[in-house]
Design a protein around this motif. Structure first.
Motif, PDB file in Angstrom:
ATOM      1  N   ALA A 208       0.684  -1.161   0.033  1.00 26.79           N
ATOM      2  CA  ALA A 208      -0.116  -0.017   0.062  1.00 26.79           C
ATOM      3  C   ALA A 208       0.844   1.217   0.185  1.00 26.79           C
ATOM      4  N   ALA A 209       1.917   1.118   0.465  1.00 29.64           N
ATOM      5  CA  ALA A 209       2.862   2.326   0.702  1.00 29.64           C
ATOM      6  C   ALA A 209       4.335   1.857   0.628  1.00 29.64           C
ATOM      7  N   VAL A 210       5.217   2.879   0.146  1.00 28.96           N
ATOM      8  CA  VAL A 210       6.550   2.684   0.166  1.00 28.96           C
ATOM      9  C   VAL A 210       7.358   3.831   1.032  1.00 28.96           C
ATOM     10  N   VAL A 211       8.331   3.302   1.558  1.00 26.78           N
ATOM     11  CA  VAL A 211       9.162   4.298   2.414  1.00 26.78           C
ATOM     12  C   VAL A 211       9.795   5.391   1.361  1.00 26.78           C
ATOM     13  N   ARG A 212       9.618   6.814   1.479  1.00 35.89           N
ATOM     14  CA  ARG A 212      10.170   7.708   0.772  1.00 35.89           C
ATOM     15  C   ARG A 212      11.400   8.076   1.320  1.00 35.89           C
ATOM     16  N   TRP A 213      11.470   8.473   2.526  1.00 33.48           N
ATOM     17  CA  TRP A 213      12.733   8.643   3.179  1.00 33.48           C
ATOM     18  C   TRP A 213      12.741   8.487   4.785  1.00 33.48           C
ATOM     19  N   SER A 214      13.734   8.298   5.507  1.00 33.93           N
ATOM     20  CA  SER A 214      13.521   8.024   6.978  1.00 33.93           C
ATOM     21  C   SER A 214      14.759   8.565   7.508  1.00 33.93           C
ATOM     22  N   GLN A 215      14.500   8.958   8.916  1.00 31.64           N
ATOM     23  CA  GLN A 215      15.723   9.600   9.540  1.00 31.64           C
ATOM     24  C   GLN A 215      15.917   9.083  10.881  1.00 31.64           C
ATOM     25  N   LEU A 216      17.083   8.596  11.309  1.00 31.56           N
ATOM     26  CA  LEU A 216      17.119   8.139  12.682  1.00 31.56           C
ATOM     27  C   LEU A 216      17.748   9.389  13.652  1.00 31.56           C
ATOM     28  N   GLY A 217      17.157   9.565  14.713  1.00 31.45           N
ATOM     29  CA  GLY A 217      18.003  10.634  15.761  1.00 31.45           C
ATOM     30  C   GLY A 217      18.333  10.021  16.888  1.00 31.45           C
TER      31      GLY A 217
ATOM     32  N   SER B 227      15.892  -8.904  -4.663  1.00 36.33           N
ATOM     33  CA  SER B 227      15.871  -7.856  -3.798  1.00 36.33           C
ATOM     34  C   SER B 227      17.616  -7.780  -3.190  1.00 36.33           C
ATOM     35  N   ALA B 228      17.961  -8.814  -2.859  1.00 33.41           N
ATOM     36  CA  ALA B 228      19.052  -8.837  -2.214  1.00 33.41           C
ATOM     37  C   ALA B 228      20.365  -8.477  -2.935  1.00 33.41           C
ATOM     38  N   GLY B 229      20.380  -8.970  -4.416  1.00 34.48           N
ATOM     39  CA  GLY B 229      21.482  -8.644  -5.278  1.00 34.48           C
ATOM     40  C   GLY B 229      21.168  -8.012  -6.486  1.00 34.48           C
ATOM     41  N   LYS B 230      20.513  -8.556  -7.348  1.00 38.81           N
ATOM     42  CA  LYS B 230      20.427  -8.177  -8.834  1.00 38.81           C
ATOM     43  C   LYS B 230      20.093  -6.706  -8.867  1.00 38.81           C
ATOM     44  N   GLY B 278       0.395  -8.748  -7.060  1.00 34.94           N
ATOM     45  CA  GLY B 278       1.740  -8.252  -6.900  1.00 34.94           C
ATOM     46  C   GLY B 278       2.545  -8.807  -8.060  1.00 34.94           C
ATOM     47  N   PHE B 279       2.461  -9.947  -8.707  1.00 42.65           N
ATOM     48  CA  PHE B 279       2.946 -10.147  -9.790  1.00 42.65           C
ATOM     49  C   PHE B 279       2.658  -9.243 -11.114  1.00 42.65           C
ATOM     50  N   ASP B 280       1.320  -8.848 -11.103  1.00 47.67           N
ATOM     51  CA  ASP B 280       1.057  -8.208 -12.289  1.00 47.67           C
ATOM     52  C   ASP B 280       1.570  -6.642 -12.224  1.00 47.67           C
ATOM     53  N   GLU B 281       1.856  -6.318 -11.038  1.00 48.59           N
ATOM     54  CA  GLU B 281       2.454  -5.218 -10.775  1.00 48.59           C
ATOM     55  C   GLU B 281       3.984  -5.021 -11.102  1.00 48.59           C
ATOM     56  N   VAL B 282       4.622  -6.168 -10.910  1.00 47.34           N
ATOM     57  CA  VAL B 282       5.904  -6.262 -11.125  1.00 47.34           C
ATOM     58  C   VAL B 282       6.169  -6.414 -12.421  1.00 47.34           C
ATOM     59  N   TYR B 283       5.322  -7.223 -13.157  1.00 47.63           N
ATOM     60  CA  TYR B 283       5.502  -7.170 -14.654  1.00 47.63           C
ATOM     61  C   TYR B 283       5.290  -6.046 -15.309  1.00 47.63           C
ATOM     62  N   SER B 310      12.561  -2.426  -7.093  1.00 47.16           N
ATOM     63  CA  SER B 310      12.676  -3.089  -5.786  1.00 47.16           C
ATOM     64  C   SER B 310      11.459  -3.066  -5.145  1.00 47.16           C
ATOM     65  N   GLN B 311      10.877  -1.721  -4.885  1.00 47.70           N
ATOM     66  CA  GLN B 311       9.757  -1.538  -3.971  1.00 47.70           C
ATOM     67  C   GLN B 311       8.545  -2.491  -4.235  1.00 47.70           C
ATOM     68  N   LYS B 312       8.369  -2.571  -6.020  1.00 46.85           N
ATOM     69  CA  LYS B 312       7.419  -3.560  -6.287  1.00 46.85           C
ATOM     70  C   LYS B 312       7.698  -4.886  -5.957  1.00 46.85           C
ATOM     71  N   VAL B 313       8.848  -5.172  -6.074  1.00 47.62           N
ATOM     72  CA  VAL B 313       9.256  -6.663  -5.769  1.00 47.62           C
ATOM     73  C   VAL B 313       9.088  -6.910  -4.301  1.00 47.62           C
ATOM     74  N   ASP B 314       9.408  -6.113  -3.352  1.00 45.85           N
ATOM     75  CA  ASP B 314       8.976  -6.290  -1.798  1.00 45.85           C
ATOM     76  C   ASP B 314       7.606  -6.437  -1.713  1.00 45.85           C
ATOM     77  N   ALA B 315       6.865  -5.441  -2.343  1.00 48.93           N
ATOM     78  CA  ALA B 315       5.501  -5.710  -2.137  1.00 48.93           C
ATOM     79  C   ALA B 315       4.849  -6.764  -2.290  1.00 48.93           C
ATOM     80  N   LEU B 316       5.504  -7.579  -3.546  1.00 47.01           N
ATOM     81  CA  LEU B 316       5.004  -9.001  -3.760  1.00 47.01           C
ATOM     82  C   LEU B 316       5.532  -9.993  -2.851  1.00 47.01           C
ATOM     83  N   ALA B 317       6.781  -9.858  -2.363  1.00 45.30           N
ATOM     84  CA  ALA B 317       7.407 -10.808  -1.639  1.00 45.30           C
ATOM     85  C   ALA B 317       6.655 -10.957  -0.420  1.00 45.30           C
ATOM     86  N   GLU B 318       6.247  -9.859   0.086  1.00 44.63           N
ATOM     87  CA  GLU B 318       5.725  -9.858   1.456  1.00 44.63           C
ATOM     88  C   GLU B 318       4.627 -10.625   1.499  1.00 44.63           C
ATOM     89  N   PRO B 319       3.600 -10.680   0.753  1.00 45.82           N
ATOM     90  CA  PRO B 319       2.465 -11.639   0.841  1.00 45.82           C
ATOM     91  C   PRO B 319       2.675 -12.988   0.077  1.00 45.82           C
TER      92      PRO B 319
END
Lengths: 426, 329
Positions: A208-217, B227-230, B278-283, B310-319
């Motif tokens: 639903a959302a992605v991190v845009r930025w984050s900051q540690l303090g 996610s980890a490398g490519k 999620g697969f649809d989004e990545v493709y 990367s974020q699309k892949v993460d969004a798929l990999a979570e579910p």
């Protein structure tokens, strides 16, 4: 088998899962199992003993604003990737549930019982005290409108006070580290507790959302309670001496909380958060003489007293002159320009930060992650910062590198969710 | 090509209990290519993934070595009796289908590698460069399975620095010669080894028996590869053909999931839909980089492009990481 203690398979899985490695049960396995269980009991006891260290999540206002400022922060701004308003609502519900649990010192989700699934909670806060964790959520301008588009049918509910900040002199803003549709401010006295909270909330938001930025303090740069001493920022000077204190209910009501009947009804009891990532040119500052450092600030470095005074809390007399008739506190001293008129008072709640080393310059990347809360930034932060940006002698030693503005709605009631006033009506 | 999936699963599955926590350990190799376990009753077809349980410490293992890394419920037996020990016919069939897919991909790999190495041996640098990305695709679709077998992963797919210089061989060694030195000279030995490794892999895979848990972990591992490398472009650092690999990883992950999908949907339709979406989004994210039969150079993707992917892949990999619940019933 040798052990006398009956261990159910479920228990075994749970423990081995928590330990992160498989265990072969034998006598040694049992010992390991007991050790882990004991550690868990100890953690539970610690949690019980430190129940005083929890900050209530539910209430009229969100926690993390009037809360006596904790020592550590993890701040994250997120962008929504869904176009479906009901998914945003579900996210806020899920966040609220997890946040309420985590601030009580409980895991974000139920304990895992399946060996085939990743655990619901990531685990690094198990056994730690709640550390006065607070989680404060906010909505950015782009939630309501982005590139002229009303993304979720919310544009009619956007408060005027959320108008984007005007460009300010000297800003060198990194857009990638600025703004955001949503924010979460996690504050705690244990950095791992704050990190854990953001990590799990981000995980919950995935899809639903992605991190845009984050900051540690690390290290608060303000005191928000009369019980706290004034801390020092990375310039080595006391910061926030004249801050609003949460105990001053009247000042909080007048300057921090949005009153009913002002702006959008869904913001009544909320507050506006301005965040500014202020990089300090540490190496430059460190070469500046004590006299010039004190002149720039307008206070003595060690005592924190206004120039010419002895005590930190001695009143700042902007009219005081030295024997030659020059003002004791320079015309461009930070203290003079930061002196807020009655209507400009803000609640500062910033943290020192470092993002390590700036390879390009070969210098420390560190400074102040300035956060303030207020009733209306247009009347408080903006005129204040316009004055500072134009003339502050400190500008030679700092750069504002990122900026964000969020509307933090009122607190959630038990059974409700943060932002319900906004999302509940559509 | 994805293998045809038979979706005729009607029985609801309840009692299948996994044989091991990790795909690598659940992988079962029967017979040839591996020394048989020194245990009479396995008769050359014995399972190697064996485990001790709380109920059976010692003495009861039924073949193969006891591994400290596995903690598992039931000792599985040979394929013919899998159902008898509580296996799900549907999941068992899914694993069988996926086995066919893996076999098919290794056959494709042998063919594509032959084409690629042929061009190298012929000294045709341009052709070799053209065939390099596509040649690797079948490998990338099934990498976790292949990587669980012996030394195929380091031998075929090690990047520079993954192994000591004198042991470095495989695709990436030849890649470096082609792109950095712009020559095929001196590659004959690497070509010979690569063909031998690929052929051995194909032969060995034909004897592999997969468990449902291998599909579950394999599908997530393929995305973790991305996610980890490519995503950083480190995989094909000389040729920048990373999008061939990334797309193939996603395809392989999807095939594994598709095999499990009827079971997943039966348990949790919302989860199944999330994964499909999620697969649809990545493709969809990948589609913009497609050029003809292939992909643009990975250098064309700037930091924001890579982050979006990367974020699309993460969004798929979570579910997708929650699909393992079908193994619990």
């Amino acid at each position: 088998m040798g052990g006398s203690k009956k261990v159910s398979r479920r228990d075994l899985l749970r423990v081995t899962g928590a330990a992160g490695a498989g265990l072969v049960l034998g006598a040694g396995g049992h010992a390991a199992l007991r050790g882990t269980a004991d550690a868990r009991d100890a953690g539970d006891k610690a949690t019980l003993l430190s129940s005083l260290q929890t900050v209530a999540f539910h209430g009229n206002h969100q926690a993390g604003i009037a809360t006596a400022q904790q020592e550590h922060m993890h701040f994250a701004a997120l962008d929504l990737v869904t176009e479906d308003v009901s998914e945003v609502r579900e996210l806020l519900r899920a966040w609220t549930g997890a946040a309420a649990r985590m601030t009580e010192g409980r895991p974000a989700g139920d304990e895992n019982t399946s060996e085939f699934l990743p655990p619901d909670d990531t685990g690094e806060a198990l056994g730690l005290s709640p550390a006065r964790l607070t989680l404060t959520f906010g909505f950015g301008t782009t939630l309501f409108e982005k590139a002229g588009e009303d993304r979720f049918g919310l544009s009619g509910a956007m408060p005027g006070a959320l108008t984007p900040l005007p460009p300010l002199t000297g800003d060198v803003l990194d857009e990638g580290r600025s703004g955001g549709d949503l924010c979460v401010q996690a504050c705690a006295d244990d950095p791992q507790v704050a990190f854990h909270a953001v990590r799990n909330l981000v995980r919950i938001s995935r899809g639903a959302a992605v991190v845009r930025w984050s900051q540690l303090g690390f290290g608060r740069t303000a005191s928000t309670s009369k019980t706290q001493k004034t801390p020092r920022n990375l310039m080595g000077v006391k910061d926030g001496t004249n801050n609003i204190k949460a105990e001053d209910g009247e000042l909080m009501d007048r300057h921090v909380w949005v009153p009913g009947g002002e702006g959008m009804p869904w913001m009544a009891g909320g507050s506006y958060l301005v965040a500014r990532r202020i990089r300090m040119l540490i190496e430059v500052w460190d070469r500046v003489s004590l006299g010039e450092q004190e002149t720039s600030i307008g206070r003595h470095k060690y005592s924190g007293a206004p120039i010419g005074k002895k005590d930190e809390f001695d009143p700042v007399d902007l009219g005081a002159k030295d024997e030659s008739g020059e003002p004791l506190i320079a015309e461009d001293a930070h203290v003079r320009l930061a002196r807020q008129s009655e209507g400009e008072k803000i609640l500062r709640r910033g943290y020192s930060f470092t993002d390590g080393f700036d390879a390009e310059r070969g210098q420390l990347d560190a400074g102040l992650f300035f956060i303030c809360f207020q009733r209306d930034p247009r009347k408080q932060f903006v005129p204040l910062q316009q004055r500072l940006a134009a003339n502050d002698r400190l500008n030679e030693y700092i750069r504002h590198t990122a900026s964000a503005l969020f509307a933090c709605p009122p607190g959630a009631k038990e059974g409700g969710y943060v932002g319900e006033g906004l999302f509940g009506r559509i | 090509m994805p293998v045809e999936v038979g979706p005729n699963f009607s029985m609801s599955w309840r009692h299948w209990l996994g044989s091991a926590l990790f795909a690598a350990l659940a992988l079962v190799v029967a017979g040839c290519g591996q020394p048989p376990p020194e245990n009479g009753e396995s008769g050359g077809e014995g399972r190697e993934a064996k485990e001790e349980t709380a109920e059976s410490t010692g003495g009861e293992t039924t073949g193969g070595e006891t591994t400290a890394e596995t903690t598992s419920e039931e000792t599985t037996s040979e394929g013919t009796t899998a159902v008898d020990v509580g296996g799900s016919p549907e999941l068992g069939a899914a694993a069988d289908e996926y086995e066919e897919y893996v076999v098919e991909q290794t056959a494709l790999l042998e063919k594509s590698t032959k084409g690629f190495t042929g061009a190298v041996l012929a000294g045709d640098v341009e052709k070799a460069k053209r065939l390099y990305g596509p040649a690797r695709e079948p490998w990338e679709r099934i990498e976790p399975i292949a990587a669980a077998l012996g030394d195929y992963d380091p031998n075929i797919d090690a990047r520079e620095g993954d192994v000591p210089e004198e042991e470095w061989r495989g695709f990436h060694r030849i890649e470096k010669s082609l792109w950095v030195r712009d020559t095929t000279e001196g590659q004959e030995e690497y070509v010979r080894q690569l063909m031998e490794d690929v052929t051995n892999l194909r032969e060995e895979v034909e004897t592999v028996e997969l468990e449902p848990v291998d599909l579950v972990t394999g599908s997530v591992e393929l995305l973790n590869e991305v996610s980890a490398g490519k995503i950083t472009g480190e995989e094909d650092r000389y040729s920048h053909t990373d999008l061939y690999d990334i797309n193939a990883n996603v395809e392989g992950s999807e095939v594994a999931f598709e095999e499990l999908k009827p079971e997943v949907a039966g348990e949790d339709i919302a989860l199944a839909n999330d994964v499909v979406e999620g697969f649809d989004e990545v493709y969809e994210e990948l589609e913009q980089y497609r050029r003809g039969d292939g992909w643009v150079s990975y250098e064309k993707l700037d930091e924001a492009d890579r982050r979006a992917l990367s974020q699309k892949v993460d969004a798929l990999a979570e579910p997708l990481s929650r699909v393992g619940q079908v193994l619990e019933g």
